[in-house]
Design a protein around this motif. Sequence first.
Motif, PDB file in Angstrom:
ATOM      1  N   ARG A  57       0.837  -1.202   0.000  1.00 16.18           N
ATOM      2  CA  ARG A  57       0.000   0.000   0.000  1.00 16.18           C
ATOM      3  C   ARG A  57       0.870   1.249   0.000  1.00 16.18           C
ATOM      4  O   ARG A  57       0.592   2.212  -0.723  1.00 16.18           O
ATOM      5  CB  ARG A  57      -0.911   0.006   1.236  1.00 16.18           C
ATOM      6  CG  ARG A  57      -2.092  -0.942   1.177  1.00 16.18           C
ATOM      7  CD  ARG A  57      -2.918  -0.870   2.441  1.00 16.18           C
ATOM      8  NE  ARG A  57      -3.455   0.472   2.657  1.00 16.18           N
ATOM      9  CZ  ARG A  57      -4.061   0.866   3.769  1.00 16.18           C
ATOM     10  NH1 ARG A  57      -4.190   0.021   4.785  1.00 16.18           N
ATOM     11  NH2 ARG A  57      -4.543   2.070   3.875  1.00 16.18           N
ATOM     12  N   ALA A  58       1.918   1.224   0.800  1.00 20.15           N
ATOM     13  CA  ALA A  58       2.813   2.380   0.863  1.00 20.15           C
ATOM     14  C   ALA A  58       3.522   2.612  -0.467  1.00 20.15           C
ATOM     15  O   ALA A  58       3.922   3.745  -0.773  1.00 20.15           O
ATOM     16  CB  ALA A  58       3.848   2.178   1.973  1.00 20.15           C
ATOM     17  N   GLN A  59       3.649   1.546  -1.259  1.00 22.34           N
ATOM     18  CA  GLN A  59       4.275   1.650  -2.578  1.00 22.34           C
ATOM     19  C   GLN A  59       3.268   1.996  -3.673  1.00 22.34           C
ATOM     20  O   GLN A  59       3.635   2.118  -4.833  1.00 22.34           O
ATOM     21  CB  GLN A  59       4.961   0.314  -2.925  1.00 22.34           C
ATOM     22  CG  GLN A  59       6.100  -0.051  -1.984  1.00 22.34           C
ATOM     23  CD  GLN A  59       6.504  -1.519  -2.101  1.00 22.34           C
ATOM     24  OE1 GLN A  59       5.858  -2.303  -2.792  1.00 22.34           O
ATOM     25  NE2 GLN A  59       7.586  -1.888  -1.412  1.00 22.34           N
ATOM     26  N   GLY A  60       1.978   2.125  -3.307  1.00 20.15           N
ATOM     27  CA  GLY A  60       0.944   2.426  -4.283  1.00 20.15           C
ATOM     28  C   GLY A  60       0.563   1.244  -5.151  1.00 20.15           C
ATOM     29  O   GLY A  60      -0.022   1.416  -6.221  1.00 20.15           O
ATOM     30  N   ARG A  61       0.853   0.018  -4.666  1.00 21.41           N
ATOM     31  CA  ARG A  61       0.600  -1.157  -5.476  1.00 21.41           C
ATOM     32  C   ARG A  61      -0.502  -2.058  -4.929  1.00 21.41           C
ATOM     33  O   ARG A  61      -0.638  -3.191  -5.367  1.00 21.41           O
ATOM     34  CB  ARG A  61       1.886  -1.972  -5.620  1.00 21.41           C
ATOM     35  CG  ARG A  61       2.969  -1.296  -6.422  1.00 21.41           C
ATOM     36  CD  ARG A  61       2.540  -0.975  -7.836  1.00 21.41           C
ATOM     37  NE  ARG A  61       2.125  -2.140  -8.581  1.00 21.41           N
ATOM     38  CZ  ARG A  61       2.884  -2.780  -9.469  1.00 21.41           C
ATOM     39  NH1 ARG A  61       4.110  -2.362  -9.693  1.00 21.41           N
ATOM     40  NH2 ARG A  61       2.420  -3.808 -10.123  1.00 21.41           N
ATOM     41  N   ALA A  62      -1.279  -1.594  -3.969  1.00 24.40           N
ATOM     42  CA  ALA A  62      -2.408  -2.377  -3.460  1.00 24.40           C
ATOM     43  C   ALA A  62      -3.541  -1.417  -3.140  1.00 24.40           C
ATOM     44  O   ALA A  62      -3.319  -0.250  -2.835  1.00 24.40           O
ATOM     45  CB  ALA A  62      -1.999  -3.164  -2.216  1.00 24.40           C
ATOM     46  N   PRO A  63      -4.766  -1.888  -3.198  1.00 19.29           N
ATOM     47  CA  PRO A  63      -5.897  -1.011  -2.910  1.00 19.29           C
ATOM     48  C   PRO A  63      -5.790  -0.396  -1.519  1.00 19.29           C
ATOM     49  O   PRO A  63      -5.207  -0.980  -0.608  1.00 19.29           O
ATOM     50  CB  PRO A  63      -7.104  -1.953  -3.001  1.00 19.29           C
ATOM     51  CG  PRO A  63      -6.635  -3.085  -3.851  1.00 19.29           C
ATOM     52  CD  PRO A  63      -5.183  -3.252  -3.540  1.00 19.29           C
ATOM     53  N   ASP A  64      -6.358   0.762  -1.370  1.00 17.88           N
ATOM     54  CA  ASP A  64      -6.332   1.462  -0.087  1.00 17.88           C
ATOM     55  C   ASP A  64      -7.422   0.887   0.810  1.00 17.88           C
ATOM     56  O   ASP A  64      -8.506   1.455   0.937  1.00 17.88           O
ATOM     57  CB  ASP A  64      -6.543   2.964  -0.301  1.00 17.88           C
ATOM     58  CG  ASP A  64      -6.377   3.747   0.997  1.00 17.88           C
ATOM     59  OD1 ASP A  64      -5.811   3.176   1.945  1.00 17.88           O
ATOM     60  OD2 ASP A  64      -6.822   4.900   1.047  1.00 17.88           O
ATOM     61  N   ARG A  65      -7.130  -0.248   1.398  1.00 14.68           N
ATOM     62  CA  ARG A  65      -8.088  -0.894   2.276  1.00 14.68           C
ATOM     63  C   ARG A  65      -7.363  -1.549   3.435  1.00 14.68           C
ATOM     64  O   ARG A  65      -6.138  -1.631   3.445  1.00 14.68           O
ATOM     65  CB  ARG A  65      -8.930  -1.918   1.512  1.00 14.68           C
ATOM     66  CG  ARG A  65      -8.112  -3.052   0.916  1.00 14.68           C
ATOM     67  CD  ARG A  65      -8.983  -3.992   0.104  1.00 14.68           C
ATOM     68  NE  ARG A  65      -9.493  -3.321  -1.073  1.00 14.68           N
ATOM     69  CZ  ARG A  65     -10.268  -3.923  -1.965  1.00 14.68           C
ATOM     70  NH1 ARG A  65     -10.625  -5.177  -1.780  1.00 14.68           N
ATOM     71  NH2 ARG A  65     -10.694  -3.266  -3.024  1.00 14.68           N
ATOM     72  N   ASP A  66      -8.114  -2.016   4.381  1.00 10.55           N
ATOM     73  CA  ASP A  66      -7.538  -2.616   5.572  1.00 10.55           C
ATOM     74  C   ASP A  66      -6.733  -3.871   5.216  1.00 10.55           C
ATOM     75  O   ASP A  66      -7.250  -4.769   4.548  1.00 10.55           O
ATOM     76  CB  ASP A  66      -8.665  -2.979   6.542  1.00 10.55           C
ATOM     77  CG  ASP A  66      -8.154  -3.671   7.777  1.00 10.55           C
ATOM     78  OD1 ASP A  66      -8.364  -4.886   7.903  1.00 10.55           O
ATOM     79  OD2 ASP A  66      -7.525  -2.990   8.608  1.00 10.55           O
ATOM     80  N   PRO A  67      -5.466  -3.966   5.648  1.00 11.71           N
ATOM     81  CA  PRO A  67      -4.637  -5.125   5.299  1.00 11.71           C
ATOM     82  C   PRO A  67      -5.240  -6.453   5.753  1.00 11.71           C
ATOM     83  O   PRO A  67      -5.127  -7.460   5.040  1.00 11.71           O
ATOM     84  CB  PRO A  67      -3.308  -4.839   6.009  1.00 11.71           C
ATOM     85  CG  PRO A  67      -3.248  -3.345   6.075  1.00 11.71           C
ATOM     86  CD  PRO A  67      -4.667  -2.916   6.319  1.00 11.71           C
ATOM     87  N   HIS A  68      -5.879  -6.464   6.934  1.00 13.57           N
ATOM     88  CA  HIS A  68      -6.471  -7.717   7.401  1.00 13.57           C
ATOM     89  C   HIS A  68      -7.619  -8.146   6.494  1.00 13.57           C
ATOM     90  O   HIS A  68      -7.762  -9.334   6.179  1.00 13.57           O
ATOM     91  CB  HIS A  68      -6.967  -7.585   8.842  1.00 13.57           C
ATOM     92  CG  HIS A  68      -7.596  -8.853   9.353  1.00 13.57           C
ATOM     93  ND1 HIS A  68      -6.852  -9.955   9.712  1.00 13.57           N
ATOM     94  CD2 HIS A  68      -8.906  -9.195   9.538  1.00 13.57           C
ATOM     95  CE1 HIS A  68      -7.667 -10.923  10.108  1.00 13.57           C
ATOM     96  NE2 HIS A  68      -8.907 -10.493  10.008  1.00 13.57           N
ATOM     97  N   ALA A  69      -8.433  -7.176   6.058  1.00 18.64           N
ATOM     98  CA  ALA A  69      -9.553  -7.503   5.187  1.00 18.64           C
ATOM     99  C   ALA A  69      -9.056  -8.077   3.860  1.00 18.64           C
ATOM    100  O   ALA A  69      -9.614  -9.047   3.337  1.00 18.64           O
ATOM    101  CB  ALA A  69     -10.415  -6.268   4.936  1.00 18.64           C
ATOM    102  N   LEU A  70      -7.988  -7.491   3.316  1.00 17.95           N
ATOM    103  CA  LEU A  70      -7.455  -7.988   2.053  1.00 17.95           C
ATOM    104  C   LEU A  70      -6.813  -9.358   2.235  1.00 17.95           C
ATOM    105  O   LEU A  70      -6.975 -10.248   1.386  1.00 17.95           O
ATOM    106  CB  LEU A  70      -6.446  -6.993   1.487  1.00 17.95           C
ATOM    107  CG  LEU A  70      -5.857  -7.336   0.105  1.00 17.95           C
ATOM    108  CD1 LEU A  70      -6.950  -7.633  -0.908  1.00 17.95           C
ATOM    109  CD2 LEU A  70      -4.967  -6.201  -0.386  1.00 17.95           C
ATOM    110  N   ALA A  71      -6.110  -9.570   3.344  1.00 18.97           N
ATOM    111  CA  ALA A  71      -5.543 -10.892   3.631  1.00 18.97           C
ATOM    112  C   ALA A  71      -6.648 -11.927   3.748  1.00 18.97           C
ATOM    113  O   ALA A  71      -6.525 -13.058   3.266  1.00 18.97           O
ATOM    114  CB  ALA A  71      -4.715 -10.847   4.919  1.00 18.97           C
TER     115      ALA A  71
END
Length: 212
Positions: A153-167
Amino acid sequence: MPEPTQTSDQRLVKGARARATIARHAADVASVEGLTGLSLGRLASDLGVSKSGVATLFGTKEKLQLAAVASARDVFIDHVIRPALPEPGGWPRLRALVDNWLAYIEEPVHPGGCFRVASIAEFDSRPGPVRDALKADRDDWFTLLEKEISRARAQGRAPDRDPHALAFQLDALVGAANVGARLGDDTAIHTARTIIDALLAPGPGTTPPTDT
Protein backbone atom coordinates in the motif's frame (compact mmCIF):
# COMPACT_ATOMS: atom_id res chain seq x y z
CA MET A 1 34.31 -49.14 19.40
CA PRO A 2 32.33 -45.86 19.28
CA GLU A 3 32.08 -43.77 22.37
CA PRO A 4 28.73 -44.01 24.21
CA THR A 5 28.03 -40.36 23.42
CA GLN A 6 28.54 -41.00 19.71
CA THR A 7 26.17 -43.95 19.82
CA SER A 8 23.58 -41.85 21.61
CA ASP A 9 23.95 -39.05 19.08
CA GLN A 10 23.49 -41.48 16.20
CA ARG A 11 20.34 -42.84 17.78
CA LEU A 12 18.98 -39.34 18.25
CA VAL A 13 19.65 -38.47 14.61
CA LYS A 14 18.07 -41.73 13.44
CA GLY A 15 15.06 -41.13 15.66
CA ALA A 16 14.66 -37.56 14.40
CA ARG A 17 14.77 -38.74 10.79
CA ALA A 18 12.22 -41.46 11.44
CA ARG A 19 9.96 -38.98 13.22
CA ALA A 20 10.20 -36.51 10.34
CA THR A 21 9.41 -39.22 7.76
CA ILE A 22 6.39 -40.44 9.70
CA ALA A 23 5.13 -36.91 10.38
CA ARG A 24 5.37 -36.01 6.68
CA HIS A 25 3.46 -39.14 5.70
CA ALA A 26 0.88 -38.33 8.37
CA ALA A 27 0.41 -34.88 6.82
CA ASP A 28 -0.08 -36.46 3.38
CA VAL A 29 -2.64 -38.93 4.72
CA ALA A 30 -4.45 -36.23 6.71
CA SER A 31 -4.72 -33.99 3.64
CA VAL A 32 -6.98 -36.65 2.13
CA GLU A 33 -8.56 -38.46 5.06
CA GLY A 34 -8.41 -35.84 7.80
CA LEU A 35 -6.38 -35.62 10.98
CA THR A 36 -8.99 -37.69 12.80
CA GLY A 37 -8.32 -40.50 10.33
CA LEU A 38 -4.71 -40.86 11.46
CA SER A 39 -3.66 -43.84 13.52
CA LEU A 40 -0.34 -45.19 14.72
CA GLY A 41 -1.12 -48.59 13.23
CA ARG A 42 -2.09 -47.18 9.83
CA LEU A 43 1.13 -45.22 9.49
CA ALA A 44 3.24 -48.15 10.68
CA SER A 45 1.62 -50.36 8.03
CA ASP A 46 2.04 -47.75 5.28
CA LEU A 47 5.73 -47.24 6.03
CA GLY A 48 6.61 -50.84 6.85
CA VAL A 49 7.67 -50.15 10.43
CA SER A 50 6.47 -51.49 13.74
CA LYS A 51 3.49 -49.94 15.49
CA SER A 52 5.47 -49.99 18.74
CA GLY A 53 8.21 -47.96 17.05
CA VAL A 54 5.71 -45.32 15.93
CA ALA A 55 4.17 -45.31 19.40
CA THR A 56 7.61 -44.79 20.95
CA LEU A 57 8.21 -41.74 18.76
CA PHE A 58 4.80 -40.10 19.18
CA GLY A 59 3.07 -41.71 22.15
CA THR A 60 -0.50 -40.64 21.40
CA LYS A 61 -2.70 -39.94 18.41
CA GLU A 62 -2.90 -36.28 19.42
CA LYS A 63 0.88 -35.94 19.38
CA LEU A 64 0.90 -37.57 15.96
CA GLN A 65 -1.69 -35.06 14.77
CA LEU A 66 0.38 -32.18 16.11
CA ALA A 67 3.47 -33.56 14.38
CA ALA A 68 1.49 -33.71 11.11
CA VAL A 69 0.45 -30.07 11.53
CA ALA A 70 4.06 -29.03 12.16
CA SER A 71 5.30 -31.02 9.15
CA ALA A 72 2.66 -29.51 6.87
CA ARG A 73 3.63 -26.06 8.12
CA ASP A 74 7.26 -26.73 7.19
CA VAL A 75 6.17 -27.89 3.72
CA PHE A 76 4.12 -24.70 3.23
CA ILE A 77 7.06 -22.55 4.33
CA ASP A 78 9.42 -24.38 1.96
CA HIS A 79 7.12 -24.09 -1.07
CA VAL A 80 5.30 -20.80 -0.54
CA ILE A 81 7.11 -18.51 1.89
CA ARG A 82 10.84 -19.18 1.65
CA PRO A 83 11.05 -18.80 -2.18
CA ALA A 84 9.34 -15.39 -1.86
CA LEU A 85 11.69 -13.97 0.76
CA PRO A 86 14.47 -12.92 -1.66
CA GLU A 87 11.97 -10.55 -3.32
CA PRO A 88 11.90 -6.96 -2.06
CA GLY A 89 9.36 -6.38 0.70
CA GLY A 90 5.92 -5.11 -0.27
CA TRP A 91 4.48 -5.55 -3.75
CA PRO A 92 7.14 -7.91 -5.22
CA ARG A 93 7.11 -10.21 -2.20
CA LEU A 94 3.31 -10.14 -1.90
CA ARG A 95 2.94 -11.14 -5.56
CA ALA A 96 5.51 -13.90 -5.10
CA LEU A 97 3.68 -15.21 -2.03
CA VAL A 98 0.35 -15.27 -3.86
CA ASP A 99 1.82 -16.86 -6.99
CA ASN A 100 3.63 -19.51 -4.94
CA TRP A 101 0.46 -20.13 -2.97
CA LEU A 102 -1.58 -20.75 -6.11
CA ALA A 103 1.15 -22.98 -7.53
CA TYR A 104 1.12 -24.93 -4.26
CA ILE A 105 -2.51 -25.92 -4.86
CA GLU A 106 -2.33 -26.13 -8.66
CA GLU A 107 0.39 -28.78 -8.40
CA PRO A 108 -0.39 -30.05 -4.89
CA VAL A 109 2.49 -31.04 -2.67
CA HIS A 110 0.11 -33.04 -0.48
CA PRO A 111 -2.16 -35.51 -2.28
CA GLY A 112 -5.27 -33.84 -0.85
CA GLY A 113 -4.26 -30.31 -1.81
CA CYS A 114 -3.83 -27.57 0.77
CA PHE A 115 -3.38 -29.15 4.19
CA ARG A 116 -4.45 -25.99 6.01
CA VAL A 117 -7.78 -25.69 4.18
CA ALA A 118 -8.70 -29.30 4.90
CA SER A 119 -7.56 -29.36 8.52
CA ILE A 120 -9.04 -26.05 9.66
CA ALA A 121 -12.45 -27.08 8.32
CA GLU A 122 -12.12 -30.31 10.28
CA PHE A 123 -10.97 -28.77 13.59
CA ASP A 124 -12.41 -25.24 13.67
CA SER A 125 -15.06 -26.28 16.23
CA ARG A 126 -12.97 -28.78 18.19
CA PRO A 127 -11.17 -27.06 21.08
CA GLY A 128 -7.81 -28.48 22.04
CA PRO A 129 -4.11 -28.49 21.21
CA VAL A 130 -4.59 -29.46 17.54
CA ARG A 131 -7.03 -26.61 16.92
CA ASP A 132 -4.67 -24.26 18.77
CA ALA A 133 -1.75 -25.30 16.55
CA LEU A 134 -3.81 -24.82 13.38
CA LYS A 135 -5.00 -21.41 14.58
CA ALA A 136 -1.46 -20.31 15.45
CA ASP A 137 -0.27 -21.33 11.99
CA ARG A 138 -3.12 -19.42 10.33
CA ASP A 139 -2.47 -16.36 12.51
CA ASP A 140 1.22 -16.38 11.52
CA TRP A 141 0.30 -16.56 7.84
CA PHE A 142 -2.16 -13.67 8.16
CA THR A 143 0.46 -11.62 9.98
CA LEU A 144 2.92 -12.12 7.12
CA LEU A 145 0.31 -11.27 4.47
CA GLU A 146 -0.82 -8.16 6.35
CA LYS A 147 2.79 -6.98 6.73
CA GLU A 148 3.47 -7.24 2.99
CA ILE A 149 0.08 -5.73 2.10
CA SER A 150 0.85 -2.72 4.29
CA ARG A 151 4.19 -2.30 2.53
CA ALA A 152 2.54 -2.68 -0.87
CA ARG A 153 0.00 0.00 0.00
CA ALA A 154 2.81 2.38 0.86
CA GLN A 155 4.28 1.65 -2.58
CA GLY A 156 0.94 2.43 -4.28
CA ARG A 157 0.60 -1.16 -5.48
CA ALA A 158 -2.41 -2.38 -3.46
CA PRO A 159 -5.90 -1.01 -2.91
CA ASP A 160 -6.33 1.46 -0.09
CA ARG A 161 -8.09 -0.89 2.28
CA ASP A 162 -7.54 -2.62 5.57
CA PRO A 163 -4.64 -5.12 5.30
CA HIS A 164 -6.47 -7.72 7.40
CA ALA A 165 -9.55 -7.50 5.19
CA LEU A 166 -7.46 -7.99 2.05
CA ALA A 167 -5.54 -10.89 3.63
CA PHE A 168 -8.91 -12.41 4.53
CA GLN A 169 -10.09 -12.09 0.93
CA LEU A 170 -6.90 -13.62 -0.44
CA ASP A 171 -7.14 -16.52 1.97
CA ALA A 172 -10.80 -17.11 1.09
CA LEU A 173 -10.12 -17.00 -2.64
CA VAL A 174 -7.19 -19.42 -2.54
CA GLY A 175 -9.14 -21.70 -0.21
CA ALA A 176 -12.08 -21.70 -2.63
CA ALA A 177 -9.72 -22.37 -5.54
CA ASN A 178 -8.26 -25.33 -3.65
CA VAL A 179 -11.71 -26.82 -3.01
CA GLY A 180 -12.77 -26.23 -6.61
CA ALA A 181 -9.60 -27.78 -7.99
CA ARG A 182 -10.02 -30.86 -5.78
CA LEU A 183 -13.59 -31.21 -7.09
CA GLY A 184 -12.39 -31.12 -10.68
CA ASP A 185 -13.23 -27.52 -11.56
CA ASP A 186 -10.57 -26.67 -14.14
CA THR A 187 -11.48 -22.97 -13.96
CA ALA A 188 -11.10 -22.59 -10.18
CA ILE A 189 -7.46 -21.51 -10.00
CA HIS A 190 -7.67 -19.26 -13.06
CA THR A 191 -10.80 -17.61 -11.66
CA ALA A 192 -9.15 -17.04 -8.28
CA ARG A 193 -6.03 -15.61 -9.95
CA THR A 194 -8.13 -13.19 -12.04
CA ILE A 195 -10.00 -11.90 -8.98
CA ILE A 196 -6.78 -11.61 -6.99
CA ASP A 197 -5.15 -9.61 -9.78
CA ALA A 198 -8.06 -7.17 -9.60
CA LEU A 199 -7.82 -6.95 -5.82
CA LEU A 200 -4.10 -6.18 -6.00
CA ALA A 201 -4.40 -3.64 -8.80
CA PRO A 202 -3.15 -0.11 -7.97
CA GLY A 203 -5.71 2.00 -6.16
CA PRO A 204 -7.46 4.94 -7.85
CA GLY A 205 -5.20 7.90 -8.42
CA THR A 206 -1.98 6.02 -7.72
CA THR A 207 0.96 5.66 -10.05
CA PRO A 208 2.61 2.28 -9.59
CA PRO A 209 6.38 2.51 -9.26
CA THR A 210 8.49 0.59 -11.74
CA ASP A 211 9.66 -2.74 -10.32
CA THR A 212 13.40 -3.03 -10.11
